[in-house]
Write a protein that holds these residues in place. Structure first.
Motif, PDB file in Angstrom:
ATOM      1  N   GLU A  87      -6.445 -10.964   4.661  1.00 26.59           N
ATOM      2  CA  GLU A  87      -5.793 -12.213   5.068  1.00 26.59           C
ATOM      3  C   GLU A  87      -4.279 -12.053   5.114  1.00 26.59           C
ATOM      4  N   ILE A  88      -3.641 -12.904   5.886  1.00 26.55           N
ATOM      5  CA  ILE A  88      -2.176 -12.923   6.000  1.00 26.55           C
ATOM      6  C   ILE A  88      -1.544 -12.922   4.597  1.00 26.55           C
ATOM      7  N   ASP A  89      -0.522 -12.111   4.431  1.00 22.84           N
ATOM      8  CA  ASP A  89       0.172 -12.029   3.145  1.00 22.84           C
ATOM      9  C   ASP A  89       1.233 -13.130   3.112  1.00 22.84           C
ATOM     10  N   ALA A  90       1.029 -14.088   2.228  1.00 18.21           N
ATOM     11  CA  ALA A  90       1.942 -15.246   2.187  1.00 18.21           C
ATOM     12  C   ALA A  90       3.173 -14.978   1.317  1.00 18.21           C
ATOM     13  N   GLY A  91       3.399 -13.744   0.932  1.00 16.18           N
ATOM     14  CA  GLY A  91       4.629 -13.359   0.219  1.00 16.18           C
ATOM     15  C   GLY A  91       4.887 -14.213  -1.008  1.00 16.18           C
ATOM     16  N   VAL A  92       6.046 -14.845  -1.061  1.00 15.97           N
ATOM     17  CA  VAL A  92       6.421 -15.641  -2.244  1.00 15.97           C
ATOM     18  C   VAL A  92       5.495 -16.850  -2.434  1.00 15.97           C
ATOM     19  N   CYS A  93       4.727 -17.179  -1.414  1.00 16.85           N
ATOM     20  CA  CYS A  93       3.832 -18.349  -1.520  1.00 16.85           C
ATOM     21  C   CYS A  93       2.395 -17.988  -1.905  1.00 16.85           C
ATOM     22  N   GLU A  94       2.121 -16.695  -2.073  1.00 16.52           N
ATOM     23  CA  GLU A  94       0.779 -16.281  -2.486  1.00 16.52           C
ATOM     24  C   GLU A  94       0.347 -17.049  -3.736  1.00 16.52           C
ATOM     25  N   ASN A  95      -0.881 -17.461  -3.770  1.00 15.53           N
ATOM     26  CA  ASN A  95      -1.508 -18.147  -4.915  1.00 15.53           C
ATOM     27  C   ASN A  95      -1.024 -19.584  -5.146  1.00 15.53           C
ATOM     28  N   LEU A  96      -0.206 -20.102  -4.256  1.00 22.54           N
ATOM     29  CA  LEU A  96       0.258 -21.492  -4.432  1.00 22.54           C
ATOM     30  C   LEU A  96      -0.608 -22.451  -3.623  1.00 22.54           C
ATOM     31  N   ARG A  97      -0.608 -23.733  -4.048  1.00 22.58           N
ATOM     32  CA  ARG A  97      -1.253 -24.773  -3.250  1.00 22.58           C
ATOM     33  C   ARG A  97      -0.258 -25.196  -2.167  1.00 22.58           C
ATOM     34  N   TYR A  98      -0.778 -25.706  -1.038  1.00 18.79           N
ATOM     35  CA  TYR A  98       0.149 -26.150   0.012  1.00 18.79           C
ATOM     36  C   TYR A  98       1.120 -27.196  -0.538  1.00 18.79           C
ATOM     37  N   ALA A  99       0.618 -28.077  -1.438  1.00 16.87           N
ATOM     38  CA  ALA A  99       1.494 -29.118  -2.014  1.00 16.87           C
ATOM     39  C   ALA A  99       2.598 -28.492  -2.869  1.00 16.87           C
ATOM     40  N   GLU A 100       2.259 -27.397  -3.559  1.00 13.39           N
ATOM     41  CA  GLU A 100       3.260 -26.713  -4.396  1.00 13.39           C
ATOM     42  C   GLU A 100       4.328 -26.038  -3.527  1.00 13.39           C
ATOM     43  N   ILE A 101       3.890 -25.510  -2.391  1.00  3.88           N
ATOM     44  CA  ILE A 101       4.867 -24.881  -1.478  1.00  3.88           C
ATOM     45  C   ILE A 101       5.873 -25.941  -1.028  1.00  3.88           C
ATOM     46  N   LYS A 102       5.352 -27.124  -0.682  1.00  4.67           N
ATOM     47  CA  LYS A 102       6.230 -28.222  -0.243  1.00  4.67           C
ATOM     48  C   LYS A 102       7.249 -28.584  -1.318  1.00  4.67           C
ATOM     49  N   GLU A 103       6.770 -28.584  -2.562  1.00  4.36           N
ATOM     50  CA  GLU A 103       7.650 -28.959  -3.684  1.00  4.36           C
ATOM     51  C   GLU A 103       8.646 -27.859  -4.024  1.00  4.36           C
ATOM     52  N   GLN A 104       8.113 -26.626  -4.164  1.00  7.68           N
ATOM     53  CA  GLN A 104       8.967 -25.526  -4.638  1.00  7.68           C
ATOM     54  C   GLN A 104       9.794 -24.886  -3.544  1.00  7.68           C
ATOM     55  N   TYR A 105       9.261 -24.884  -2.328  1.00  6.81           N
ATOM     56  CA  TYR A 105       9.971 -24.241  -1.217  1.00  6.81           C
ATOM     57  C   TYR A 105       9.965 -25.164   0.010  1.00  6.81           C
ATOM     58  N   PRO A 106      10.651 -26.314  -0.097  1.00  7.31           N
ATOM     59  CA  PRO A 106      10.613 -27.260   1.035  1.00  7.31           C
ATOM     60  C   PRO A 106      11.087 -26.643   2.350  1.00  7.31           C
ATOM     61  N   ASP A 107      12.024 -25.693   2.271  1.00  5.75           N
ATOM     62  CA  ASP A 107      12.534 -25.068   3.508  1.00  5.75           C
ATOM     63  C   ASP A 107      11.436 -24.256   4.203  1.00  5.75           C
ATOM     64  N   ILE A 108      10.642 -23.567   3.386  1.00  5.97           N
ATOM     65  CA  ILE A 108       9.550 -22.762   3.953  1.00  5.97           C
ATOM     66  C   ILE A 108       8.560 -23.684   4.654  1.00  5.97           C
ATOM     67  N   ALA A 109       8.164 -24.751   3.956  1.00  4.88           N
ATOM     68  CA  ALA A 109       7.179 -25.677   4.527  1.00  4.88           C
ATOM     69  C   ALA A 109       7.694 -26.248   5.853  1.00  4.88           C
ATOM     70  N   LEU A 110       8.965 -26.621   5.873  1.00  4.68           N
ATOM     71  CA  LEU A 110       9.528 -27.224   7.073  1.00  4.68           C
ATOM     72  C   LEU A 110       9.639 -26.211   8.213  1.00  4.68           C
ATOM     73  N   GLU A 111      10.240 -25.075   7.913  1.00  6.58           N
ATOM     74  CA  GLU A 111      10.422 -24.050   8.957  1.00  6.58           C
ATOM     75  C   GLU A 111       9.087 -23.612   9.535  1.00  6.58           C
ATOM     76  N   ARG A 112       8.095 -23.461   8.659  1.00  3.91           N
ATOM     77  CA  ARG A 112       6.788 -23.010   9.136  1.00  3.91           C
ATOM     78  C   ARG A 112       6.137 -24.067  10.018  1.00  3.91           C
ATOM     79  N   SER A 113       6.322 -25.346   9.644  1.00  7.03           N
ATOM     80  CA  SER A 113       5.695 -26.400  10.450  1.00  7.03           C
ATOM     81  C   SER A 113       6.354 -26.494  11.830  1.00  7.03           C
ATOM     82  N   GLU A 114       7.592 -26.040  11.931  1.00 10.76           N
ATOM     83  CA  GLU A 114       8.285 -26.101  13.230  1.00 10.76           C
ATOM     84  C   GLU A 114       7.899 -24.941  14.144  1.00 10.76           C
TER      85      GLU A 114
END
Ligand code: G3H
Length: 198
Positions: free
Chosen positions: A81-108
């Motif tokens: 599976e795709i290697d999610a790097g610093v986001c490996e093992n996180l929930r999508y909600a946790e990514i939003k909280e801990q790395y809001p920039d990642i969540a936003l950039e990825r959604s764009e």
């Protein structure tokens, strides 16, 4: 290869928690889905099954090959599976909280976004193409070949057979109770989505 089947692993513990990456095992439902996949193939021998190196993919494949003594199973790193790097093992909600920039950039730009210290669909393409080439080479002119992949991996494989705009590829639905069947004849490629469990 005349018949290429593409399935996703059954539900995992991480899927239930909405967690990404890692190497979790199938849940009870995941085992049921894998069993139903195996039952679907009963009576139609698969020549080669390609999996990733991950537990969920190999566990799922096991149900298919259990009663197929002549089937060769080949795990390929290229199908991990795709290697999610610093986001490996996180929930999508946790990514939003801990790395809001990642969540936003990825959604764009989900196709072009590359996880820090990890991969993106854009960089995954080369590795999945290599895996697919390897699988097709190793299986030669086998009649039936199955790949048990992952969500992002299957999307990339499907992009070879479905006409989709690149930006739509990361949104292709890859259910855990259905498989894609690609039939190659000399003239054309036929494509069907088969539901093997409710
Ligand atoms: O990260 C693992 C997922 O299976 C890929 O899903 O690209 O829709 O986030 P996503």
């Amino acid at each position: 290869v005349r018949n290429l089947y593409l399935a996703r692993h059954g539900q995992t513990e991480y899927n239930v928690m909405d967690r990404i990456g890692g190497d979790s095992s199938l849940t009870e439902l995941g085992h049921k889905q894998a069993k139903a996949l195996g039952e679907y193939f009963k009576g139609q021998e698969i020549n080669y099954v390609f999996t990733s190196m991950k537990r969920r993919s190999r566990q799922t494949a096991q149900y298919v090959v259990d009663n197929m003594p002549n089937c060769t199973v080949i795990p390929l790193l290229e199908f991990d599976e795709i290697d999610a790097g610093v986001c490996e093992n996180l929930r999508y909600a946790e990514i939003k909280e801990q790395y809001p920039d990642i969540a936003l950039e990825r959604s764009e730009d989900k196709y072009g976004y590359v996880y820090p210290k990890g991969e993106g669909y854009i960089t995954l393409k080369e590795r999945v193409d290599r895996g697919l080439k390897k699988a097709l080479f190793l299986s030669g002119n086998a009649e039936r070949v199955l790949i048990v992949g992952h969500q992002a991996i299957n999307r990339m494989i499907l992009s070879h057979f479905l006409f989709r705009r690149q930006e739509d590829v990361p949104y292709i639905l890859v259910p855990q109770n259905s498989l894609f069947h690609i039939i190659s004849t000399q003239q054309k490629k036929l494509f069907e989505l088969v539901k093997f469990m409710d």
